[in-house]
Design a protein around this motif. Structure first.
Motif, short mmCIF file in Angstrom:
data_model
loop_
_atom_site.label_atom_id
_atom_site.label_comp_id
_atom_site.label_asym_id
_atom_site.label_seq_id
_atom_site.Cartn_x
_atom_site.Cartn_y
_atom_site.Cartn_z
N THR A 21 26.82 16.64 81.72
CA THR A 21 26.02 17.32 82.74
C THR A 21 24.93 16.41 83.28
OG1 THR A 21 26.45 19.46 81.68
CG2 THR A 21 24.58 19.34 83.20
N ILE A 22 24.25 15.69 82.39
CA ILE A 22 23.21 14.75 82.82
C ILE A 22 23.82 13.66 83.69
CG2 ILE A 22 21.56 13.01 82.03
CD1 ILE A 22 21.18 14.70 79.50
N ALA A 23 24.98 13.13 83.26
CA ALA A 23 25.61 12.04 84.01
C ALA A 23 26.05 12.50 85.40
CB ALA A 23 26.81 11.51 83.23
N LEU A 24 26.64 13.69 85.50
CA LEU A 24 27.14 14.16 86.79
C LEU A 24 26.01 14.53 87.75
CD1 LEU A 24 30.11 16.42 85.63
CD2 LEU A 24 30.28 14.28 86.92
N THR A 25 24.96 15.15 87.22
CA THR A 25 23.87 15.61 88.09
C THR A 25 22.81 14.55 88.31
OG1 THR A 25 22.63 16.52 86.21
CG2 THR A 25 24.18 18.00 87.34
N ALA A 26 22.83 13.49 87.47
CA ALA A 26 21.77 12.46 87.51
C ALA A 26 20.40 13.12 87.38
CB ALA A 26 21.86 11.63 88.79
N ARG A 27 20.34 14.16 86.55
CA ARG A 27 19.10 14.93 86.37
C ARG A 27 18.73 14.97 84.89
NH1 ARG A 27 18.40 19.38 89.69
NH2 ARG A 27 16.78 19.97 88.20
N PRO A 28 17.88 14.04 84.43
CA PRO A 28 17.46 14.11 83.02
C PRO A 28 16.63 15.35 82.72
CG PRO A 28 16.17 12.48 84.23
CD PRO A 28 17.27 12.91 85.14
N ASP A 29 16.13 16.02 83.76
CA ASP A 29 15.33 17.24 83.56
C ASP A 29 16.20 18.50 83.63
OD1 ASP A 29 15.96 17.04 86.26
OD2 ASP A 29 14.08 17.95 86.92
N ILE A 30 17.49 18.33 83.45
CA ILE A 30 18.40 19.45 83.64
C ILE A 30 18.15 20.57 82.62
CG2 ILE A 30 20.30 18.72 82.12
CD1 ILE A 30 20.66 20.01 85.74
N GLY A 31 17.52 20.25 81.49
CA GLY A 31 17.21 21.27 80.50
C GLY A 31 16.31 22.35 81.05
N LEU A 32 15.38 21.98 81.94
CA LEU A 32 14.49 22.97 82.55
C LEU A 32 15.27 23.94 83.42
CD1 LEU A 32 11.56 20.61 83.62
CD2 LEU A 32 11.69 22.06 81.58
N GLU A 33 16.17 23.41 84.24
CA GLU A 33 16.97 24.29 85.09
C GLU A 33 17.88 25.17 84.24
OE1 GLU A 33 20.02 24.05 88.92
OE2 GLU A 33 18.96 22.24 88.23
N PHE A 34 18.43 24.59 83.19
CA PHE A 34 19.28 25.33 82.26
C PHE A 34 18.51 26.53 81.70
CE2 PHE A 34 21.70 24.80 77.97
CZ PHE A 34 22.43 25.93 78.23
N GLY A 35 17.27 26.28 81.23
CA GLY A 35 16.46 27.34 80.67
C GLY A 35 16.08 28.40 81.68
N LEU A 36 15.81 27.98 82.92
CA LEU A 36 15.42 28.93 83.96
C LEU A 36 16.58 29.83 84.37
CD1 LEU A 36 13.22 26.56 86.16
CD2 LEU A 36 12.42 28.51 84.81
N LEU A 37 17.81 29.34 84.23
CA LEU A 37 18.99 30.13 84.59
C LEU A 37 19.33 31.18 83.54
CD1 LEU A 37 21.51 27.51 86.06
CD2 LEU A 37 20.39 29.37 87.28
N ALA A 38 18.87 30.97 82.31
CA ALA A 38 19.26 31.85 81.20
C ALA A 38 18.45 33.14 81.24
CB ALA A 38 19.05 31.12 79.88
N GLN A 39 18.98 34.15 81.90
CA GLN A 39 18.32 35.44 81.99
C GLN A 39 18.36 36.17 80.64
OE1 GLN A 39 16.74 36.27 84.90
NE2 GLN A 39 17.35 34.20 85.48
N VAL A 40 17.46 37.12 80.46
CA VAL A 40 17.32 37.80 79.17
C VAL A 40 18.63 38.44 78.72
CG1 VAL A 40 16.19 39.71 77.99
CG2 VAL A 40 14.85 38.20 79.46
N PHE A 41 19.38 39.05 79.63
CA PHE A 41 20.60 39.75 79.25
C PHE A 41 21.66 38.80 78.70
CE2 PHE A 41 21.39 38.57 83.66
CZ PHE A 41 22.69 38.11 83.63
N MET A 42 21.52 37.49 78.99
CA MET A 42 22.50 36.52 78.50
C MET A 42 22.38 36.26 77.00
SD MET A 42 22.48 33.68 81.55
CE MET A 42 22.98 34.10 83.22
N HIS A 43 21.30 36.75 76.38
CA HIS A 43 21.10 36.51 74.95
C HIS A 43 21.59 37.67 74.10
CE1 HIS A 43 18.88 33.18 76.50
NE2 HIS A 43 17.94 33.94 77.01
N GLY A 44 22.42 38.54 74.69
CA GLY A 44 23.08 39.59 73.94
C GLY A 44 22.13 40.56 73.28
N PRO A 45 22.51 41.10 72.12
CA PRO A 45 21.67 42.11 71.47
C PRO A 45 20.29 41.60 71.08
CG PRO A 45 23.45 41.39 70.02
CD PRO A 45 23.75 40.85 71.38
#
Length: 343
Positions: free
Chosen positions: A64-88
């Motif tokens: 993912t880092i290589a394709l996006t050339a975004r070393p900060d991709i972890g921030l975007e990853f975290g921002l996309l993870a909505q509460v309902f995605m964490h199940g129960p």
């Protein structure tokens, strides 16, 4: 004794590689090919809830880092993870009466979603530290993973409280990156870099505030669901894995075999026999835990060899050095030098 066995493969709920897949698609990349290169497929991820191992997740993050050339991709990853995605676990957190109850949910049930870290709470009068303890070596994917985790936690606090949470302090165990200014997208508080561990310091006034989404009935149902799943998870784990997880929580103060047997309502002989049937013994498991912790401190902190030995409950530094050489084939100082040279 041979080197310690590799960490248990269960590391990430399939929701999270699926989220990376969606992120890659959103950036216009061949997400299916990225999964394949990591030894994964969308069919497998959709089929069941079997966890993805750390090696596969490392490979997917690296791609993912290589394709996006975004070393900060972890921030975007975290921002996309909505509460309902964490199940129960997410449902129980959202329905909690207070933020304090919500973080207690995270500490108890985090293993239902991620096995690469453990969440611990250090409670004081004025504040509480939410500590993210790393259980697996994620290599070059480590910072991305931790940035995603801290962003998820920060956004959860903001969602539940309905405020930016600017009085939260973040202690981040990596040097200040060139993209540090981007942290303000998800972390409203103060960031401190080069910390020993990932910690969110939460003021008591914030933790004692009511959750906007509090729902007592929903909380009770979600909590029961989490407890049921946690019981299933623990029952499915081999005995040696359960003991390893128990010892990882001890932070240098390790119980005797007799104490562990008593905790499990077994005789010492029965516990020894069960471990032997799994091809292990208490001392081997203890050595594995100590070795993993020693490696982490040698690579990620500047603590002295003496301090690390003491942290592991070994009073004699020379004994620690001999044991570490037996575990890893290198002295502690040589292991630290070779690990840092490889970065």
């Amino acid at each position: 004794m041979s080197p310690p066995a590799p960490p248990a493969p269960a590391a990430f709920h399939p929701t999270y590689p699926k989220l990376l897949h969606a992120l890659l698609r959103a950036h216009g990349h061949d997400a299916h090919a990225a999964l394949q290169e990591a030894g994964l497929s969308m069919e497998r991820l959709q089929k069941d809830e079997a966890f993805v191992d750390a090696v596969q997740m490392q490979a997917l993050i690296a791609r993912t880092i290589a394709l996006t050339a975004r070393p900060d991709i972890g921030l975007e990853f975290g921002l996309l993870a909505q509460v309902f995605m964490h199940g129960p676990v997410g449902y129980a957190a959202v329905a909690s009466a207070t933020l304090r109850q919500a973080v207690s949910v995270l500490a108890r049930f985090a293993s239902l979603r991620i096995g690469a870290v453990r969440i611990e709470l250090a409670v004081r009068q004025r504040d509480t530290d939410l500590v993210v303890v790393e259980l697996l070596d994620m290599g070059p994917a480590r910072v991305v993973m931790l940035e995603a985790i801290v962003t998820v936690l920060a956004r959860l606090l903001q969602t539940l409280s309905g405020q930016p949470c600017a009085d939260v302090e973040y202690f981040l165990p990596w040097p200040r990156p060139t993209w540090a200014a981007q942290y303000a997208r998800g972390l409203a508080g103060v960031c401190h870099f080069d910390a020993d561990r990932l910690v969110l310091r939460l003021p008591s006034t914030l933790l004692d505030s009511a959750c906007l989404t509090a729902d007592a009935d929903a909380f009770a149902a979600a909590w029961q669901d989490c407890e049921r799943k946690l019981g299933q998870q623990q029952a499915a784990s081999p005995l040696c894995a359960r003991l390893r997880a128990r010892l990882q929580r001890c932070d240098g103060h390790y119980p005797t075999l007799a104490v562990l047997a008593d905790e499990m309502a077994l005789s010492t002989r029965s516990l020894m026999r069960k471990l032997k049937a799994e091809g292990s013994c208490y001392q081997d498991i203890l050595d594995e835990v100590r070795c993993e912790l020693a490696r982490w401190h040698l690579l990620h902190t500047d603590a002295s060899i003496e301090a690390i030995a003491e942290r592991l409950g070994v009073q004699d530094t020379s004994n620690f050095s001999r044991s570490f050489r037996r575990w890893s084939g290198l002295s502690p100082s040589a292991f630290r030098a070779s690990g840092r040279a490889a970065r």
